[in-house]
Design an enzyme around this catalytic site. Structure first.
Site, short mmCIF file in Angstrom:
data_model
loop_
_atom_site.label_atom_id
_atom_site.label_comp_id
_atom_site.label_asym_id
_atom_site.label_seq_id
_atom_site.Cartn_x
_atom_site.Cartn_y
_atom_site.Cartn_z
N CYS A 154 -27.07 41.92 -47.97
CA CYS A 154 -28.10 41.68 -47.13
C CYS A 154 -27.76 40.80 -45.82
O CYS A 154 -27.40 40.83 -44.92
CB CYS A 154 -29.42 41.49 -47.88
SG CYS A 154 -30.99 41.92 -47.07
N HIS A 185 -29.43 45.82 -51.33
CA HIS A 185 -28.89 44.79 -52.49
C HIS A 185 -28.60 45.62 -53.43
O HIS A 185 -29.08 46.20 -54.43
CB HIS A 185 -30.31 44.14 -52.72
CG HIS A 185 -30.87 42.92 -52.09
ND1 HIS A 185 -30.45 41.69 -52.17
CD2 HIS A 185 -31.64 43.14 -50.99
CE1 HIS A 185 -30.93 41.03 -51.14
NE2 HIS A 185 -31.93 41.79 -50.34
N GLU A 243 -26.84 44.59 -55.87
CA GLU A 243 -26.86 44.08 -57.33
C GLU A 243 -27.99 44.56 -58.27
O GLU A 243 -28.05 44.34 -59.32
CB GLU A 243 -26.98 42.51 -57.16
CG GLU A 243 -28.27 41.94 -56.67
CD GLU A 243 -28.39 41.77 -55.15
OE1 GLU A 243 -27.73 42.64 -54.41
OE2 GLU A 243 -29.25 41.14 -54.78
N1 GLN Z 1 -33.38 36.96 -43.90
C1 GLN Z 1 -32.81 38.26 -43.78
C2 GLN Z 1 -33.90 39.36 -43.28
O1 GLN Z 1 -35.04 39.24 -43.54
C3 GLN Z 1 -32.17 38.77 -44.81
C4 GLN Z 1 -32.81 39.07 -46.07
C5 GLN Z 1 -32.12 39.17 -47.33
O2 GLN Z 1 -31.05 38.59 -47.45
N2 GLN Z 1 -32.68 39.45 -48.60
O3 GLN Z 1 -33.57 40.41 -42.71
#
Ligand code: GLN
Length: 529
Positions: free
Chosen positions: A380, A505, A507
């Protein structure tokens, strides 16, 4: 008829009610039943989405896009079922629905009260769980019996037992059983008091799982049985374990699932416990250590990355290794020290995150991994970081940044999804399951061994498609895409040993014996070098 099991905690919180509940879930599921799990949290936040990881650890995301308590991660990893937003209910959510109804005038001018309005809303959430088609719904009541906040939940489950009867509703209580070193004995008084507290709220537990440091003597079990008014076999010993993954076996050996089935009139098939034992065997035989670095913002608080850690461990065990994580505070890395600090890294993972703090350090970590051919997994924010780093240092694009960190940058490599609400922080993210099309002949395709990946998202910003060509010309490839909206999901550098990063994600989908493919690939790449 759906059966309901409620798990409450006594004396202190943090005893592993969730692990107890999900371990029972494992046993029931592997005995042929369909299991659904739920967590009720007593706090007033509507969901954990906007809570700081310092408060609450990681936010776990379900397929249907709910931002939930990290306990749901344990539930899913244990029972291997994809849960829904109905699995995570806070007091805040309950009050919000009741108060919204009040504003709409749904209550016909009546006085709105905790009993029956709040308790009815809670019961509705419990009963809605049967829409999952489950034979058994296991609901964990967060907090500790006796807390002011959890009282409406306790009252609701008392009513549910009254409505459905003892043969359909079962109470499991998980209190602390302290050990006194000076007198060398277990003390059952706190357990007794906590059961008394429950009785005063109208609930007699059916099963007690006292949480102790070690195995407890028969006399202690006898005493709990006598004073707490339950058969001896319903006192289940649950000592501290070296790994939470032992708990299902501990409970299995004491027939917890059969005791539950007997009271609830459930037909069990022979329990398939072998896969779980296999996983434990892998876990225990994984003695060799495998080192890697996680460069993040909340490194002093491991719960903030709980599913990442579990995914790494699960992938490690699958390959015969115990993963040893070195935690690097991203804020401590700067241009003059990063090479020194990272020089021994065998692999580098940059996890998800929000906000400006530590961004420079994470960019330096991605740079170090890319330039030194060290396996890199970006998750992410860790994917956005890898893209920004590539833009700054390979493409030499000045001011390359995300508009999250520099809203006025002339080169927004990562940018907001157009038309998104940026005013309210709660509930404005791309959340939940999306399909990623995987390009053939890429690392991503090889790892997933499929044309598609289905993974969960939680982010606001996206890769800016205006830069695609420049990136591709310089050797980065876009191996995964959400086709419907042309959104980049995976980037990788094929000339590198293992450099891959995903906007989603991964995970959240690792399970014992089934590591997520990106984690499995990452661990294999570290082993191979
Ligand atoms: N801050 C970034 C976004 O909003 C990544 C978010 C995250 O890593 N969950 O896109």
């Amino acid at each position: 008829m759906t059966k309901y099991i409620f798990v409450t905690g006594g004396v202190v919180s943090g005893l592993g009610k969730g692990i107890t509940g999900s371990s029972l879930g494992v046993l029931l599921k592997n005995s042929g039943l369909k299991v659904f799990m739920q967590k009720f949290d007593p706090y007033l936040n509507v969901d954990p989405g906007t809570m700081s990881p310092y408060q609450h650890g990681e936010v776990y995301v379900t397929e249907d896009g709910a931002e939930t308590d990290l306990d749901l991660g344990h539930y899913e990893r244990f029972i291997d079922e994809n849960l829904t937003r109905n699995s995570s209910v806070t007091s805040g959510r309950i009050y919000l629905s009741v108060l919204e109804a009040e504003r709409r005038g749904d209550w016909d001018g009546k006085t709105v009260q905790v009993i029956p309005h709040i308790t009815d809303e809670i019961k509705k959430k419990v009963y809605a769980a049967k829409n999952s088609g489950a034979d058994v719904v296991i609901t964990e009541i967060g907090g500790t019996v006796g807390d002011i906040e959890s009282q409406p939940f306790i009252e609701s489950i008392r009513q549910i037992r009254m409505e459905l009867g003892r043969e359909n509703v079962l109470f499991i209580h998980v209190p602390l059983l302290p050990y006194l070193k000076v007198s060398n004995e277990y003390k059952t008084k706190p357990v007794q008091h906590s059961v008394k507290e429950m009785l005063s709220l109208g609930i007699q537990p059916d099963i007690i799982v006292p949480r102790s440091e070690s195995d407890i003597p028969k006399e202690v079990r006898d005493k709990i049985s006598l004073f707490c008014n339950i058969p001896l076999e319903n006192v289940i010993v649950a000592p501290d374990e070296t790994s939470i993954y032992h708990v299902p076996i501990t409970l299995y050996n004491q027939n917890l699932h059969r005791i539950v089935a007997k009271q609830l009139g459930l037909q069990l098939k022979p329990t398939k416990i072998e896969p779980w034992k296999d996983f434990l065997k892998k876990l225990e035989s994984s003695q060799k250590e495998l080192q890697l670095y996680i460069v993040g913002k909340y490194v002093e608080l491991k719960d903030a990355y709980l599913s990442v850690v579990e995914s790494l461990q699960i992938a490690g065990f699958e390959n015969g290794y115990k993963v040893k994580i070195e935690w690097i505070q991203a804020g401590n890395l700067n241009d003059s020290n990063y090479e020194q600090i990272l020089k021994n890294a065998k692999g580098i993972l940059v996890p998800g995150g929000f906000g400006q703090r530590g961004i420079r350090g994470k960019i330096l970590a991605a740079k170090f991994a890319r330039e030194n051919n060290i396996p890199y997994l970006g998750i992410c924010l860790g994917m956005q970081i890898a893209a920004i780093e590539f833009a700054q240092n390979v493409l030499k694009i000045k001011n390359a940044n995300s508009t999250e960190f520099d809203p006025t940058t002339s080169n927004p490599i990562i940018d907001i999804i157009k038309g998104k609400d940026t005013e309210n922080l709660g509930g404005t993210l791309r959340l939940g399951l999306y399909q990623t099309k995987l390009k053939s002949n890429t690392l991503a395709h090889k790892l997933y061994a499929s044309d598609f990946a289905y993974e969960r998202h939680r982010h606001r910003y996206e890769f800016n498609n205006n830069y695609r060509e420049q990136f591709q010309n310089a050797g980065m490839i876009f191996s995964g895409e959400y086709l419907e909206k042309n959104l980049i999901e995976i980037i990788e550098i094929p000339s590198h040993k293992f450099f891959i990063a995903a906007q989603y994600h991964p995970e959240f989908t690792s399970r014992p014996n089934k590591p997520n493919p990106l984690f499995n690939g990452f661990i294999k790449a570290i082993i191979q070098q």
